[in-house]
Design a protein around this motif. Structure first.
Motif, PDB file in Angstrom:
ATOM      1  N   SER A 155       0.837  -1.212   0.000  1.00 45.92           N
ATOM      2  CA  SER A 155       0.000   0.000   0.000  1.00 45.92           C
ATOM      3  C   SER A 155       0.868   1.256   0.000  1.00 45.92           C
ATOM      4  CB  SER A 155      -0.930  -0.009   1.219  1.00 45.92           C
ATOM      5  OG  SER A 155      -1.829  -1.091   1.141  1.00 45.92           O
ATOM      6  N   GLY A 209      -4.139   3.148  -0.583  1.00 44.44           N
ATOM      7  CA  GLY A 209      -3.992   2.047  -1.524  1.00 44.44           C
ATOM      8  C   GLY A 209      -5.326   1.450  -1.912  1.00 44.44           C
ATOM      9  N   VAL A 251      -3.582  -5.380  -0.786  1.00 42.66           N
ATOM     10  CA  VAL A 251      -4.220  -4.069  -0.603  1.00 42.66           C
ATOM     11  C   VAL A 251      -5.443  -4.201   0.301  1.00 42.66           C
ATOM     12  CG1 VAL A 251      -5.463  -2.213  -1.779  1.00 42.66           C
ATOM     13  CG2 VAL A 251      -3.360  -3.118  -2.765  1.00 42.66           C
TER      14      VAL A 251
END
Length: 283
Positions: free
Chosen positions: A19, A50, A91
């Motif tokens: 991220s 992210g 993510v």
């Protein structure tokens, strides 16, 4: 169990680093600001960025694919991960950790994803859909970050309107900055009642007045943020304020022809200035 915990720590850290990489690749403005946060705030904000960035990529970049199915799958996997506290998508895994740790309201996530979905179907917005889109695509992100910044419910509720104003200002500036791509390439027109085939200085001034109001409200909130986050948010604020000034000085017809940006050199100058202002207790 004795070997699982350190391995999970490694996996968690790797996901947060993913991220972080996304943030650095996509946004100089936000990544420089996050670097000034106290360490405990950095990974959570990288995770939020992210997540929202990749959802945005689905609707803005993945042309030629079934974007509706992709956003549906992304949403399904997100809430499954939040419930199960695990995901093989780095993510989403880092994001679910932040949601669970800071008890981020799931309705904020749903509002965000609904706004992303609006981009698949809406080409023009009336006042109601415009406000809905601004809330879901930008204001709720400010509220998610604010939940990370403060665990004091009274302070959180007091600062929510300011966080929403900052998110709204950023998004409206993005709309003006990206008019060429949004309107000419994607056929989108976010500002209600504005005809970009006949975009006038009067139209532009009205939008700018709205943004200035949002900025003024937001700055009052920035001054009240916890010390470990104030400088980073202020840096993002002054970057966007500088972009806003450049857009304000640019004629309406030019806005339609090119994307206005702030140079990296200017950003670094603003960064140094903000750090000095903090040291002098000006912020």
């Amino acid at each position: 169990m004795t070997t699982r915990v350190p391995m999970m720590n490694l996996y968690d850290e790797t996901c947060f680093e993913c991220s972080k990489l996304i943030t650095k690749k996509y946004s100089t403005s936000f990544s420089l600001g996050i670097r000034t946060f106290d360490k405990s705030f950095r990974y959570p904000i990288y995770a939020i960025y992210g997540f929202v960035r990749y959802a945005d990529e689905i609707v803005d970049t993945f042309h030629g694919y079934d974007q509706q199915q992709l956003i549906n799958s992304f949403e399904e996997e997100t809430f499954k991960a939040i419930e199960e506290r695990i995901s093989t998508n780095p993510v989403i895994h880092s994001f679910q950790q932040v949601v669970n740790q800071f008890e981020i309201d799931h309705e904020l996530i749903r509002a965000f994803l609904r706004s992303m979905e609006m981009d698949l179907h809406n080409k023009a917005y009336d006042e109601d859909s415009y406000q809905t889109y601004i809330y879901g695509s930008a204001e709720v992100i400010g509220m998610m970050c604010l939940r990370v910044f403060t665990n004091d419910d009274i302070q959180y509720q007091a600062l929510v309107p300011k966080a929403r104003s900052l998110g709204a200002a950023f998004q409206k500036i993005n709309f003006l900055r990206d008019v060429k791509a949004d309107y000419t390439e994607r056929g989108r027109s976010y500002f209600p009642g504005v005809d970009f085939n006949n975009f006038t200085e009067h139209d532009k001034l009205a939008i700018e007045a709205e943004i200035k109001h949002d900025f003024d409200e937001a700055f009052e909130g920035i001054k009240c943020l916890p010390a470990g986050t104030r400088l980073g948010v202020y840096i993002a604020y002054i970057y966007y304020l500088q972009l806003f000034k450049k857009i304000s000085y640019t004629p309406a017809n030019v806005i339609l022809q090119k994307r206005i940006r702030v140079s990296d050199l200017c950003k670094m100058s603003l960064y140094i200035k903000a750090v000095l202002q903090q040291k002098l207790n000006v912020i």
